[in-house]
Write a protein that holds these residues in place. Structure first.
Motif, PDB file in Angstrom:
ATOM      1  N   GLY A 127       0.798  -1.220   0.000  1.00 43.69           N
ATOM      2  CA  GLY A 127       0.000   0.000   0.000  1.00 43.69           C
ATOM      3  C   GLY A 127       0.830   1.268   0.000  1.00 43.69           C
ATOM      4  N   ILE A 128       2.011   1.196   0.586  1.00 46.96           N
ATOM      5  CA  ILE A 128       2.887   2.377   0.603  1.00 46.96           C
ATOM      6  C   ILE A 128       3.882   2.360  -0.562  1.00 46.96           C
ATOM      7  N   GLY A 129       3.643   1.448  -1.512  1.00 46.52           N
ATOM      8  CA  GLY A 129       4.453   1.454  -2.732  1.00 46.52           C
ATOM      9  C   GLY A 129       5.512   0.383  -2.839  1.00 46.52           C
ATOM     10  N   GLY A 130       5.552  -0.548  -1.899  1.00 42.31           N
ATOM     11  CA  GLY A 130       6.544  -1.624  -1.971  1.00 42.31           C
ATOM     12  C   GLY A 130       6.352  -2.487  -3.203  1.00 42.31           C
ATOM     13  N   ILE A 131       7.451  -3.009  -3.733  1.00 39.84           N
ATOM     14  CA  ILE A 131       7.384  -3.805  -4.962  1.00 39.84           C
ATOM     15  C   ILE A 131       7.917  -5.227  -4.810  1.00 39.84           C
ATOM     16  N   TRP A 132       8.303  -5.629  -3.605  1.00 38.52           N
ATOM     17  CA  TRP A 132       8.751  -7.003  -3.400  1.00 38.52           C
ATOM     18  C   TRP A 132       7.530  -7.908  -3.462  1.00 38.52           C
ATOM     19  N   PRO A 133       7.566  -9.043  -4.078  1.00 41.94           N
ATOM     20  CA  PRO A 133       8.722  -9.784  -4.574  1.00 41.94           C
ATOM     21  C   PRO A 133       9.099  -9.479  -6.013  1.00 41.94           C
ATOM     22  N   GLY A 134       8.629  -8.377  -6.554  1.00 40.87           N
ATOM     23  CA  GLY A 134       9.004  -7.997  -7.910  1.00 40.87           C
ATOM     24  C   GLY A 134      10.183  -7.054  -7.912  1.00 40.87           C
ATOM     25  N   THR A 135      10.441  -6.495  -9.096  1.00 45.23           N
ATOM     26  CA  THR A 135      11.504  -5.499  -9.238  1.00 45.23           C
ATOM     27  C   THR A 135      10.923  -4.151  -9.648  1.00 45.23           C
ATOM     28  N   ASP A 136       9.636  -4.144  -9.993  1.00 41.63           N
ATOM     29  CA  ASP A 136       8.896  -2.930 -10.321  1.00 41.63           C
ATOM     30  C   ASP A 136       7.412  -3.228 -10.115  1.00 41.63           C
ATOM     31  N   GLN A 137       6.550  -2.222 -10.335  1.00 39.26           N
ATOM     32  CA  GLN A 137       5.113  -2.399 -10.122  1.00 39.26           C
ATOM     33  C   GLN A 137       4.550  -3.560 -10.939  1.00 39.26           C
ATOM     34  N   ALA A 138       4.932  -3.658 -12.199  1.00 38.50           N
ATOM     35  CA  ALA A 138       4.373  -4.692 -13.077  1.00 38.50           C
ATOM     36  C   ALA A 138       4.779  -6.089 -12.631  1.00 38.50           C
ATOM     37  N   SER A 139       6.053  -6.278 -12.327  1.00 38.43           N
ATOM     38  CA  SER A 139       6.497  -7.625 -11.931  1.00 38.43           C
ATOM     39  C   SER A 139       5.932  -8.012 -10.567  1.00 38.43           C
ATOM     40  N   CYS A 140       5.780  -7.044  -9.674  1.00 41.21           N
ATOM     41  CA  CYS A 140       5.172  -7.328  -8.369  1.00 41.21           C
ATOM     42  C   CYS A 140       3.707  -7.717  -8.559  1.00 41.21           C
ATOM     43  N   ALA A 141       2.988  -6.975  -9.398  1.00 45.61           N
ATOM     44  CA  ALA A 141       1.578  -7.279  -9.651  1.00 45.61           C
ATOM     45  C   ALA A 141       1.419  -8.663 -10.278  1.00 45.61           C
ATOM     46  N   ARG A 142       2.319  -9.032 -11.174  1.00 44.89           N
ATOM     47  CA  ARG A 142       2.233 -10.364 -11.786  1.00 44.89           C
ATOM     48  C   ARG A 142       2.529 -11.466 -10.772  1.00 44.89           C
ATOM     49  N   ALA A 143       3.272 -11.133  -9.709  1.00 42.00           N
ATOM     50  CA  ALA A 143       3.604 -12.132  -8.683  1.00 42.00           C
ATOM     51  C   ALA A 143       2.547 -12.250  -7.591  1.00 42.00           C
ATOM     52  N   VAL A 144       1.874 -11.148  -7.272  1.00 43.60           N
ATOM     53  CA  VAL A 144       0.968 -11.201  -6.122  1.00 43.60           C
ATOM     54  C   VAL A 144      -0.499 -10.934  -6.455  1.00 43.60           C
ATOM     55  N   VAL A 145      -0.796 -10.431  -7.644  1.00 47.34           N
ATOM     56  CA  VAL A 145      -2.180 -10.194  -8.049  1.00 47.34           C
ATOM     57  C   VAL A 145      -2.588 -11.244  -9.079  1.00 47.34           C
ATOM     58  N   GLY A 146      -1.831 -11.315 -10.164  1.00 47.75           N
ATOM     59  CA  GLY A 146      -1.979 -12.400 -11.125  1.00 47.75           C
ATOM     60  C   GLY A 146      -3.115 -12.341 -12.112  1.00 47.75           C
ATOM     61  N   PHE A 147      -3.991 -11.332 -12.036  1.00 48.67           N
ATOM     62  CA  PHE A 147      -5.097 -11.278 -12.984  1.00 48.67           C
ATOM     63  C   PHE A 147      -4.573 -11.049 -14.399  1.00 48.67           C
ATOM     64  N   ARG A 148      -5.298 -11.554 -15.360  1.00 49.82           N
ATOM     65  CA  ARG A 148      -4.903 -11.460 -16.769  1.00 49.82           C
ATOM     66  C   ARG A 148      -4.579 -10.007 -17.127  1.00 49.82           C
ATOM     67  N   GLY A 149      -3.386  -9.790 -17.663  1.00 52.64           N
ATOM     68  CA  GLY A 149      -2.972  -8.483 -18.141  1.00 52.64           C
ATOM     69  C   GLY A 149      -2.614  -7.463 -17.081  1.00 52.64           C
ATOM     70  N   VAL A 150      -2.527  -7.853 -15.822  1.00 48.87           N
ATOM     71  CA  VAL A 150      -2.218  -6.901 -14.752  1.00 48.87           C
ATOM     72  C   VAL A 150      -0.819  -6.321 -14.964  1.00 48.87           C
ATOM     73  N   ASP A 151      -0.703  -5.010 -14.798  1.00 49.30           N
ATOM     74  CA  ASP A 151       0.611  -4.388 -14.948  1.00 49.30           C
ATOM     75  C   ASP A 151       0.905  -3.358 -13.858  1.00 49.30           C
ATOM     76  N   GLU A 152      -0.010  -3.246 -12.885  1.00 53.62           N
ATOM     77  CA  GLU A 152       0.270  -2.390 -11.742  1.00 53.62           C
ATOM     78  C   GLU A 152      -0.408  -2.959 -10.504  1.00 53.62           C
ATOM     79  N   MET A 153       0.128  -2.581  -9.364  1.00 53.20           N
ATOM     80  CA  MET A 153      -0.418  -3.040  -8.095  1.00 53.20           C
ATOM     81  C   MET A 153      -1.751  -2.342  -7.822  1.00 53.20           C
ATOM     82  N   PRO A 154      -2.600  -2.968  -6.988  1.00 49.32           N
ATOM     83  CA  PRO A 154      -3.846  -2.304  -6.600  1.00 49.32           C
ATOM     84  C   PRO A 154      -3.550  -0.969  -5.912  1.00 49.32           C
ATOM     85  N   SER A 155      -4.561  -0.128  -5.827  1.00 54.21           N
ATOM     86  CA  SER A 155      -4.400   1.200  -5.230  1.00 54.21           C
ATOM     87  C   SER A 155      -4.028   1.101  -3.750  1.00 54.21           C
ATOM     88  N   THR A 156      -3.540   2.212  -3.241  1.00 47.59           N
ATOM     89  CA  THR A 156      -3.224   2.300  -1.818  1.00 47.59           C
ATOM     90  C   THR A 156      -4.463   2.000  -0.983  1.00 47.59           C
TER      91      THR A 156
END
Length: 146
Positions: free
Chosen positions: A23-52
């Motif tokens: 929520g405060i902008g952390g990106i682990w376990p990724g290296t950026d917003q897109a890779s973090c979202a693909r690791a922890v959100v996983g929805f088709r085509g996700v490229d950013e983390m959910p909102s704060t």
């Protein structure tokens, strides 16, 4: 049952902390917003983390759930009746069990196919949800007043 309650609360506290971190902008376990979202959100085509707000809302729910096992086990005083605590613990357990089961369905696989989420979900997230749900159910059943 106090040991189970403390373990459940600790695990939920760790998960709560992760959601606050995201929520405060952390990106682990990724290296950026897109890779973090693909690791922890996983929805088709996700490229950013959910909102704060979304991350903090989940964290708030998890924080409340973190207190439930230890309240039910009597680790601290609460104004709620034991029957209510046990019934609510069972409902919380059913939510986690439902999420855990969903992770193994074809419907969920189609909804959240992004890698590495899909692999992590099958190996870690869904089994962890099943264990948390089972822990809540066990506490609810064994702590329910006779």
């Amino acid at each position: 049952m106090t040991v189970l309650a403390v373990i459940l609360s600790f695990v939920l506290l760790l998960i709560t902390t992760l959601h606050v971190y995201w929520g405060i902008g952390g990106i682990w376990p990724g290296t950026d917003q897109a890779s973090c979202a693909r690791a922890v959100v996983g929805f088709r085509g996700v490229d950013e983390m959910p909102s704060t707000v979304a991350s903090f809302a989940v964290a708030a729910c998890l924080a409340l759930a973190t207190l439930w096992p230890v309240a039910l086990a009597g680790v601290f005083a609460t104004p709620f009746p034991r029957e209510g605590l046990a019934a609510t613990a069972l409902m919380i357990g059913l939510v986690f069990l439902g999420r855990g089961i969903a992770g193994f369905t074809l419907w969920w696989r189609r909804l959240a196919p992004e890698q590495p989420f899909a692999r992590l979900d099958q190996r870690l997230y869904s089994p962890l949800c099943l264990l948390i749900g089972l822990g809540f159910a066990i506490l609810a059943i064994t702590e329910f007043p006779a």
